[in-house]
Design an enzyme around this catalytic site. Structure first.
Site, PDB file in Angstrom:
ATOM      1  CG  HIS A  95      29.712 -15.120  15.135  1.00 36.75           C
ATOM      2  ND1 HIS A  95      31.041 -14.984  15.461  1.00 36.75           N
ATOM      3  CD2 HIS A  95      29.022 -14.424  16.060  1.00 36.75           C
ATOM      4  CE1 HIS A  95      31.132 -14.233  16.550  1.00 36.75           C
ATOM      5  NE2 HIS A  95      29.928 -13.876  16.926  1.00 36.75           N
ATOM      6  CD  GLU A 163      29.869 -10.753  14.714  1.00 41.53           C
ATOM      7  OE1 GLU A 163      29.851 -11.075  13.520  1.00 41.53           O
ATOM      8  OE2 GLU A 163      30.690 -11.223  15.514  1.00 41.53           O
TER       9      GLU A 163
HETATM   10  P1  PGA Z   1      30.703 -10.458  22.795  1.00 41.30           P
HETATM   11  O1  PGA Z   1      30.397 -11.291  21.473  1.00 41.30           O
HETATM   12  O2  PGA Z   1      29.394 -10.034  23.357  1.00 41.30           O
HETATM   13  O3  PGA Z   1      31.460 -11.425  23.700  1.00 41.30           O
HETATM   14  O4  PGA Z   1      31.541  -9.305  22.372  1.00 41.30           O
HETATM   15  C1  PGA Z   1      29.547 -10.741  20.526  1.00 41.30           C
HETATM   16  C2  PGA Z   1      29.642 -11.465  19.220  1.00 41.30           C
HETATM   17  O5  PGA Z   1      30.490 -12.351  19.073  1.00 41.30           O
HETATM   18  O6  PGA Z   1      28.861 -11.151  18.317  1.00 41.30           O
END
Ligand code: PGA
Length: 247
Positions: A95, A163
């Protein structure tokens, strides 16, 4: 019909086991009867064990794992086998917040990916650029390094997420990617996967400021689901998002 994955990443929330259990119970209740969507909840690891001992109709995952397995001198780490033995099926890897705050490199993510696959977890691997702009070269470097040494059979047991860090809701000036950004980046990732593995079908999700009100546009743009951060902490909103994705 292809499977749609909605994966809740609670990140470092909530602050107590009781709140975690309440949120989990509300989601379990809320998504009852929903079909055609694989709903995965990834709470902080400290809550996993309790949560997994309740009756639930969705899937559980961790937010990270060690690259070493199954046991050993790795203070602070949780191994893929420990997660599997606790009842986890999925694990999020790489992530952008782990890259940004925990100094996680592509090499480390690659080692974790090997370990997670060996332990029979389904890895959910995040790929994406930090700042908005031309991203083809960046996506290629990340995919090549993270997937180094991963076989065709293994990559087919992996889920990828586009992402982009700039789209994460908690970042300053965050904005969800547009459907066009999403389509283009998923196509780029598909082309790179084609170069690396030939003709393989691997789910590519989208993550970044998704809500019940915009989830459909990302699915229509070609994402096979979403990694949901902020919106997954509100059971009603998350349930709505799942139902919208299923409709
Ligand atoms: P968010 O997070 O939905 O709060 O933007 C998504 C992520 O961290 O992949």
């Amino acid at each position: 019909m292809e499977k749609t994955y909605i994966i809740a990443n609670w990140k470092m929330n909530p602050a107590s086991a009781k709140e975690a259990q309440n949120l989990f119970d509300a989601v379990v209740q809320g998504v009852q009867g929903v079909e055609n969507v694989e709903v995965v909840v990834c709470p902080p690891a400290i809550y996993l064990y309790n949560i997994l001992n309740t009756k639930y109709n969705l899937h559980a995952g961790a937010q990270d794992c060690a690259f070493a397995d199954p046991t050993g001198a790795h203070t602070g780490e949780i191994s893929p086998t420990m997660l599997k033995n606790a009842g986890c099926e999925y694990v999020i890897l790489g992530h952008s917040e782990r890259k940004k705050y925990a100094g996680e490199t592509l090499e480390i993510i690659n080692k974790k990916l090997h370990a997670a696959l060996a332990a029979n977890l389904t890895p959910v691997v995040c790929i994406g650029e930090a700042t908005r702009g031309e991203n083809a070269a960046e996506l290629e470097v990340q995919l090549q390094q993270v997937l180094a040494g991963i076989s065709v059979a293994q990559v087919q047991r992996t889920i990828l997420v586009y992402e982009p860090e700039w789209a994460i809701s908690t970042n300053k000036n965050a904005q969800a990617a547009t459907p066009e950004d999403c389509t283009k980046s998923i196509a780029i990732m598909g082309t790179i996967l084609g170069k690396l593995y030939g003709d393989v079908a691997i789910p590519i999700l989208y993550g970044g400021s998704t809500h019940s009100s915009n989830i459909q546009q990302f699915l229509k743009a070609g994402a096979h689901g979403a990694l949901v951060g902020g919106a997954s902490l509100d059971a009603a909103e998350f349930t709505q998002l799942v139902k919208t994705a299923a409709s």
